[in-house]
Design a protein around this motif. Structure first.
Motif, PDB file in Angstrom:
ATOM      1  N   GLN A 134       0.811  -1.222   0.000  1.00 43.41           N
ATOM      2  CA  GLN A 134       0.000   0.000   0.000  1.00 43.41           C
ATOM      3  C   GLN A 134       0.842   1.269   0.000  1.00 43.41           C
ATOM      4  OE1 GLN A 134      -3.336  -0.348   3.002  1.00 43.41           O
ATOM      5  NE2 GLN A 134      -2.309  -2.299   3.408  1.00 43.41           N
ATOM      6  N   VAL A 135       2.109   1.167   0.445  1.00 42.72           N
ATOM      7  CA  VAL A 135       2.929   2.377   0.596  1.00 42.72           C
ATOM      8  C   VAL A 135       4.255   2.317  -0.144  1.00 42.72           C
ATOM      9  CG1 VAL A 135       1.907   3.114   2.781  1.00 42.72           C
ATOM     10  CG2 VAL A 135       3.823   1.479   2.795  1.00 42.72           C
ATOM     11  N   THR A 171       6.862   6.282  -2.989  1.00 46.72           N
ATOM     12  CA  THR A 171       6.463   5.848  -1.656  1.00 46.72           C
ATOM     13  C   THR A 171       5.355   6.784  -1.179  1.00 46.72           C
ATOM     14  OG1 THR A 171       8.664   4.997  -1.180  1.00 46.72           O
ATOM     15  CG2 THR A 171       7.233   5.430   0.702  1.00 46.72           C
ATOM     16  N   ARG A 172       4.305   6.199  -0.601  1.00 43.31           N
ATOM     17  CA  ARG A 172       3.116   6.964  -0.261  1.00 43.31           C
ATOM     18  C   ARG A 172       3.023   7.221   1.240  1.00 43.31           C
ATOM     19  NH1 ARG A 172      -0.636   7.213  -4.410  1.00 43.31           N
ATOM     20  NH2 ARG A 172       0.105   6.177  -6.315  1.00 43.31           N
ATOM     21  N   ASN A 173       2.403   8.332   1.571  1.00 48.18           N
ATOM     22  CA  ASN A 173       2.232   8.693   2.970  1.00 48.18           C
ATOM     23  C   ASN A 173       1.194   7.772   3.604  1.00 48.18           C
ATOM     24  OD1 ASN A 173       1.262  10.149   5.391  1.00 48.18           O
ATOM     25  ND2 ASN A 173       2.603  11.767   4.652  1.00 48.18           N
ATOM     26  N   PRO A 174       1.524   7.093   4.696  1.00 47.48           N
ATOM     27  CA  PRO A 174       0.562   6.148   5.270  1.00 47.48           C
ATOM     28  C   PRO A 174      -0.663   6.810   5.890  1.00 47.48           C
ATOM     29  CG  PRO A 174       2.464   6.380   6.707  1.00 47.48           C
ATOM     30  CD  PRO A 174       2.791   7.110   5.435  1.00 47.48           C
ATOM     31  N   PRO A 217      -2.485   7.941   1.508  1.00 47.38           N
ATOM     32  CA  PRO A 217      -1.668   7.412   0.409  1.00 47.38           C
ATOM     33  C   PRO A 217      -1.697   8.229  -0.868  1.00 47.38           C
ATOM     34  CG  PRO A 217      -2.839   5.631   1.518  1.00 47.38           C
ATOM     35  CD  PRO A 217      -3.409   6.927   2.049  1.00 47.38           C
ATOM     36  N   CYS A 254       5.261  11.301   1.050  1.00 48.23           N
ATOM     37  CA  CYS A 254       5.791  10.952   2.382  1.00 48.23           C
ATOM     38  C   CYS A 254       7.015  11.790   2.723  1.00 48.23           C
ATOM     39  CB  CYS A 254       6.175   9.477   2.426  1.00 48.23           C
ATOM     40  SG  CYS A 254       7.576   9.056   1.361  1.00 48.23           S
ATOM     41  N   VAL A 295       8.338   5.930   6.434  1.00 46.89           N
ATOM     42  CA  VAL A 295       7.088   5.203   6.264  1.00 46.89           C
ATOM     43  C   VAL A 295       7.178   3.806   6.876  1.00 46.89           C
ATOM     44  CG1 VAL A 295       5.503   4.232   4.556  1.00 46.89           C
ATOM     45  CG2 VAL A 295       6.415   6.541   4.243  1.00 46.89           C
ATOM     46  N   THR A 310       4.552   2.629   9.888  1.00 49.67           N
ATOM     47  CA  THR A 310       3.638   1.513   9.641  1.00 49.67           C
ATOM     48  C   THR A 310       4.027   0.257  10.399  1.00 49.67           C
ATOM     49  OG1 THR A 310       4.916   0.974   7.655  1.00 49.67           O
ATOM     50  CG2 THR A 310       2.943   2.336   7.362  1.00 49.67           C
ATOM     51  N   ASN A 317       5.520  11.855   8.636  1.00 49.34           N
ATOM     52  CA  ASN A 317       5.099  10.484   8.943  1.00 49.34           C
ATOM     53  C   ASN A 317       4.981  10.226  10.441  1.00 49.34           C
ATOM     54  OD1 ASN A 317       5.101   8.903   6.202  1.00 49.34           O
ATOM     55  ND2 ASN A 317       6.906  10.235   6.161  1.00 49.34           N
ATOM     56  N   LEU A 331      -3.612   1.429   8.422  1.00 47.00           N
ATOM     57  CA  LEU A 331      -3.258   0.507   7.348  1.00 47.00           C
ATOM     58  C   LEU A 331      -3.157  -0.894   7.917  1.00 47.00           C
ATOM     59  CD1 LEU A 331      -0.420   2.382   5.408  1.00 47.00           C
ATOM     60  CD2 LEU A 331      -2.815   2.212   4.781  1.00 47.00           C
TER      61      LEU A 331
END
Length: 466
Positions: free
Chosen positions: A39-40, A138-141, A144, A148, A157, A161, A183, A465
């Motif tokens: 997901q990230v 890379t995505r911000n948790p 998303p 990030c 991240v 997570t 994050n 998440l």
């Protein structure tokens, strides 16, 4: 508490006591990565599951005695870890497997940690937004659809997570601090010279970038910092160090804290950031700290001019061997390369004189204050598909990195700076602020951070998440 969200300090203690095995921790870590990494996209170039479990089992048999014994870790993809790809997020280096560890990685392994993969970075580490053509974004948790930060974005991240308990990073222009803020974790830029980088090329002139630790608490930051700190005989500017772990929280009562805020109007911020930091300062004052607003101690435009000269000079030195492959470089790398190659020796000298003047003024500032504080970022996490922040409110940015100007005063001088979480904005996105100290005052700054963590424990507010 879920195993992978426990502190590194507690995990090591339990493994040494025999109430937890490295194998069980590795299994839990790999399960957590399977559950959320898709997901990230924080951890890349992973080793095989069975190989990692076998390494953990072997560590159990050998005995868990090192300060990081049994802890899984993924190394930022700008540093070499033997047997893993070091892509630097660039097609130029994609698929190249490191033959040996960098100094930092070797120290982490010697302390007993088990390297499981790499953490994602922007291409060449340029820009505080983690995306590249090799491994993607890379995505911000916490959202998303947002960035990030970077360049230690994958590391931040992975911590947020619960995929890692500790993570290494590096910081030239806020690369440990911006992603920590975005994050909801801690990122520490140590005093320059405390943590050695590689003895390659010039080892005398460039004093901007440093390696450093990240974690969900200052105590775990200190644990990793001690493992990677200390002089290397091949480098001329190494710093003798004392241990920072185990870390005791400082008493805030009577501590003098200077608030630099918007630097007398020179820094623009998106709405809500200064208010959030102000509330954090009020909490420190309620705990007995003496918090005072400071007038700008030095002209920020002079700091910026010095910074972009010395940064381009340094970055161009690293990218010069790729000058013939411009088609393979992203726009910001070409911009830095062209600026750096065009600089004269006297332009670099003048920039260094400005840095020296600012260092002298900052030294006087720390005669009166135990720490000074600035926000860790000027903007909230922006959409993940934007390459950089082009404007703050109504002000257009004149470079790809101007929106991160707030981190430059500490970076230019090599000062220790800890990004601490300060809560969430109206859209549920995290923010942080920098606690900055005199060069060499790493332990004192971490102790202030530990006091803040005991009061707040913001990383306990986890992303939804997995």
């Amino acid at each position: 508490m879920q195993t992978t969200f426990r502190s590194a300090t507690d995990l090591v203690r339990d493994m040494r006591a025999g109430s937890l095995t490295a194998e069980a921790l590795m299994e839990a870590t790999l399960d957590r990565i399977d559950a959320v990494n898709g997901q990230v996209n924080a951890i890349v170039s992973m080793a095989g599951r069975q190989d990692l479990i076998d390494q953990a089992r072997a560590a159990d048999r050998a005995g868990l005695t090192g300060p990081l014994a049994g802890l899984p870790i993924a190394i930022k993809d700008l540093a070499n870890a033997a047997g893993f790809e070091t892509s630097q997020g660039s097609p130029v280096f994609a698929g190249q497997i490191a033959a040996k560890d960098d100094i930092m990685t070797a120290r982490i392994r010697q302390a007993g940690a088990i390297v499981i993969g790499k953490t994602n970075v922007p291409e060449f580490g340029l820009g505080s937004h983690t995306f590249n053509p090799v491994h993607g974004a890379t995505r911000n948790p916490y959202d998303p659809a947002r960035s990030c930060g970077g360049s230690s974005g994958g590391a931040a991240v992975a911590l947020a997570t619960g995929m890692l308990a500790i993570a290494d990073g590096s910081d030239m222009m806020g690369s440990l601090r911006n992603p920590a803020a975005w994050n909801n974790v801690y990122g520490f830029r140590p005093s320059w010279g405390r943590v050695p980088s590689e003895a390659i090329g010039d080892n005398f002139l460039h004093q901007l970038s440093t390696l450093g630790p990240m974690a969900r608490s200052p105590g775990d930051v200190a644990l990793l910092l001690d493992a990677i700190s200390g002089p290397d005989p091949r480098q001329p500017h190494g710093m003798a160090v004392s241990p920072t772990a185990p870390l005791d929280a400082a008493a805030l009562k009577g501590r003098r804290i200077g608030w630099l805020g918007d630097w007398g109007g020179a820094l623009d911020y998106e709405p809500g950031i200064l208010d959030l930091c102000r509330r954090a300062l009020d909490q420190m004052a309620d705990a007995g700290a003496i918090v005072e607003d400071l007038a700008p101690p030095f002209a920020l435009d002079r700091i910026w001019d010095s910074w972009i000269t010395l940064r381009s000079w340094s970055v161009a030195g690293g990218l010069a061997p790729l000058a013939g492959r411009r088609a393979d470089l992203k726009d910001s790398a070409i911009w830095e390369l062209d600026r750096g190659l065009a600089l004269s020796a006297m332009e670099v000298h003048r920039a260094s004189v400005i840095r020296s003047d600012w260092f002298t003024r900052a030294a006087a500032l720390f005669d009166s204050y135990d720490a000074v504080i600035l926000p860790s970022a000027q903007v909230w996490p922006f959409p993940v598909d934007e390459p950089f922040k082009a404007r703050i409110n109504d002000r257009e940015m004149d470079t790809y990195h101007r929106w991160m100007e707030v981190v430059v005063p500490a970076s230019l001088l090599g000062l220790p700076a800890l990004s601490v979480p300060v809560g969430f904005g109206a859209e549920g996105l995290p923010m942080g602020m920098q606690i900055i100290g005199r060069r060499g005052a790493d332990a004192d700054i971490l102790a202030l951070g530990a006091a803040w963590h005991e009061m707040t424990d913001w990383p306990g507010r986890r992303p939804a998440l997995g």
